[in-house]
Enzyme design. Structure first.
Site, PDB file in Angstrom:
ATOM      1  N   TYR A 145       0.828  -1.204   0.000  1.00  0.00           N
ATOM      2  CA  TYR A 145       0.000   0.000   0.000  1.00  0.00           C
ATOM      3  C   TYR A 145       0.868   1.262   0.000  1.00  0.00           C
ATOM      4  O   TYR A 145       0.702   2.136  -0.858  1.00  0.00           O
ATOM      5  CB  TYR A 145      -0.910  -0.013   1.221  1.00  0.00           C
ATOM      6  N   GLU A 147       4.132   1.809  -0.725  1.00  0.00           N
ATOM      7  CA  GLU A 147       4.950   2.019  -1.929  1.00  0.00           C
ATOM      8  C   GLU A 147       4.093   2.101  -3.189  1.00  0.00           C
ATOM      9  O   GLU A 147       4.453   2.789  -4.142  1.00  0.00           O
ATOM     10  CB  GLU A 147       6.003   0.913  -2.057  1.00  0.00           C
ATOM     11  N   GLY A 148       2.961   1.389  -3.183  1.00  0.00           N
ATOM     12  CA  GLY A 148       2.047   1.506  -4.321  1.00  0.00           C
ATOM     13  C   GLY A 148       1.552   2.932  -4.483  1.00  0.00           C
ATOM     14  O   GLY A 148       1.527   3.480  -5.590  1.00  0.00           O
ATOM     15  N   ARG A 186      -9.776  -0.847  10.811  1.00  0.00           N
ATOM     16  CA  ARG A 186      -9.357   0.502  11.183  1.00  0.00           C
ATOM     17  C   ARG A 186      -9.801   0.806  12.607  1.00  0.00           C
ATOM     18  O   ARG A 186     -10.794   0.275  13.095  1.00  0.00           O
ATOM     19  CB  ARG A 186      -9.918   1.524  10.204  1.00  0.00           C
ATOM     20  N   SER A 189     -13.617   2.162  13.418  1.00  0.00           N
ATOM     21  CA  SER A 189     -14.651   1.131  13.212  1.00  0.00           C
ATOM     22  C   SER A 189     -14.458  -0.029  14.174  1.00  0.00           C
ATOM     23  O   SER A 189     -15.431  -0.552  14.740  1.00  0.00           O
ATOM     24  CB  SER A 189     -14.647   0.644  11.756  1.00  0.00           C
ATOM     25  N   PHE A 191     -13.113  -0.011  17.225  1.00  0.00           N
ATOM     26  CA  PHE A 191     -13.502   0.371  18.582  1.00  0.00           C
ATOM     27  C   PHE A 191     -15.020   0.487  18.708  1.00  0.00           C
ATOM     28  O   PHE A 191     -15.605   0.062  19.716  1.00  0.00           O
ATOM     29  CB  PHE A 191     -12.844   1.700  18.982  1.00  0.00           C
ATOM     30  N   ARG A 277       0.884  10.153  13.839  1.00  0.00           N
ATOM     31  CA  ARG A 277       0.372  10.530  12.525  1.00  0.00           C
ATOM     32  C   ARG A 277      -0.488  11.773  12.714  1.00  0.00           C
ATOM     33  O   ARG A 277      -1.514  11.732  13.377  1.00  0.00           O
ATOM     34  CB  ARG A 277      -0.446   9.371  11.947  1.00  0.00           C
TER      35      ARG A 277
END
Length: 311
Positions: A145, A147-148, A186, A189, A191, A277
């Site tokens: 994901y 590097e894509g 993710r 969702s 939690f 992030r």
């Protein structure tokens, strides 16, 4: 002016909201999806709209169609889904970009790439500005994901330089809201589903790692504003919410909002999972006059109500 707009991945979480917004703005929308992670349920309510067209298609194969603009959103975006078939994930990002750029070149369409904050990897710079090149493991389990998407950005910029294609590149940070897949792995969702079912809420790592969460309506507004900027501004531009929360804070907030009896448990952090992030959105503020307006608690309430109806 009414435009004919192609949305790849249009039956997905973000894509379905984008299709809705573009129809509301009065455009004709062509939704393309192969339903790997998208669902017809997300766009069933749009099928009655005469300005909406649905095509089942895999973007790793060429598509021949006449459109004015393209939003390229096609790609599984959660670790559970993109690691299920990592070779196909890379092909979707790379071959999909080549095919959509080729289409844009043929019909002289403006094209937007839905890139990702994952291009920054596990960052050494915080918050992350667009000028940061990232710290990505090219051979890890998330590389298909990360590097894509990085390669897709390369292709977009090379088509712009070599073929003078009008491009826009958005780097999406964590986004949540109705129509997220209940089993996409993710954190929001996960939690919410665990809290509603009264199960233990699973935090990977010590819970002190941070994320910033952008409500889907804010993100879609950013997409549309970016697409409508002057041709000189191509990005990349960060789209996300700079308000930062630890995983423990998020879990406790969701337990509170769902009035759940769930307890928090901890597991080992997966390989290459970023510790921090958070977007620097100064460029989006300057160029798009954009910043998120939906508070986390308000967005979570709407998302919780959605999940109550699907689980």
């Amino acid at each position: 002016m009414i435009k004919r707009i192609l949305v790849t991945g249009g039956a997905g979480f973000l894509g379905s909201h984008l299709c809705e917004r573009l129809l509301t703005d009065g455009h004709e929308v062509v939704c393309v999806d192969n339903y790997f992670t998208g669902s017809k349920k997300n766009i069933t309510h749009l099928l009655r709209n005469p300005s909406f067209e649905l095509i089942r298609h895999d973007v790793t194969f060429p598509l021949y169609i006449e459109v004015d603009e393209i939003y390229n959103l096609a790609c599984p975006a959660s670790p559970v889904h993109y690691q299920y078939d990592p070779v196909q994930t890379t092909k979707t990002s790379v071959h999909g970009a080549i095919n959509m750029l080729g289409l844009a070149k043929r019909v002289k369409a403006k094209i937007l790439q839905a890139s990702t904050s994952e291009v920054y990897g596990d960052p050494e710079v915080h918050p992350q500005p667009e000028s940061y090149w990232g710290r990505v493991n090219p051979i890890g389990i998330r590389s298909c994901y990360d590097e894509g998407k990085r390669c897709a950005e390369t292709l977009f910029f090379d088509y712009h330089r070599q073929h003078h294609l009008e491009i826009k590149v958005a780097r999406i940070f964590n986004t949540y809201g109705p129509r997220m897949h209940p089993n996409d792995g993710r954190v929001v969702s996960n939690f919410i589903v665990q809290a509603l079912q009264g199960k233990d809420i699973t935090i990977f790592g010590d819970g002190r790692q941070t994320r910033s969460f952008c409500y889907v309506d804010d993100l879609i507004n950013g997409f549309v504003r970016l697409m409508n900027t002057d041709p000189e501004f191509i990005g990349p531009v960060n789209l996300g919410n700079p308000c930062e929360f630890t995983m423990i804070e998020l879990a406790n907030k969701i337990i509170e909002l769902t009035d759940s009896k769930s307890k928090v448990t901890f597991k080992n952090l997966p390989q290459d999972d970023p510790k921090q992030r958070k977007p620097n959105i100064e460029l989006a503020k300057e160029k798009l006059d954009w910043e998120p307006t939906v508070k986390l608690e308000d967005g979570l309430q709407k998302t919780i109500e959605y999940f109550k109806g699907v689980i």
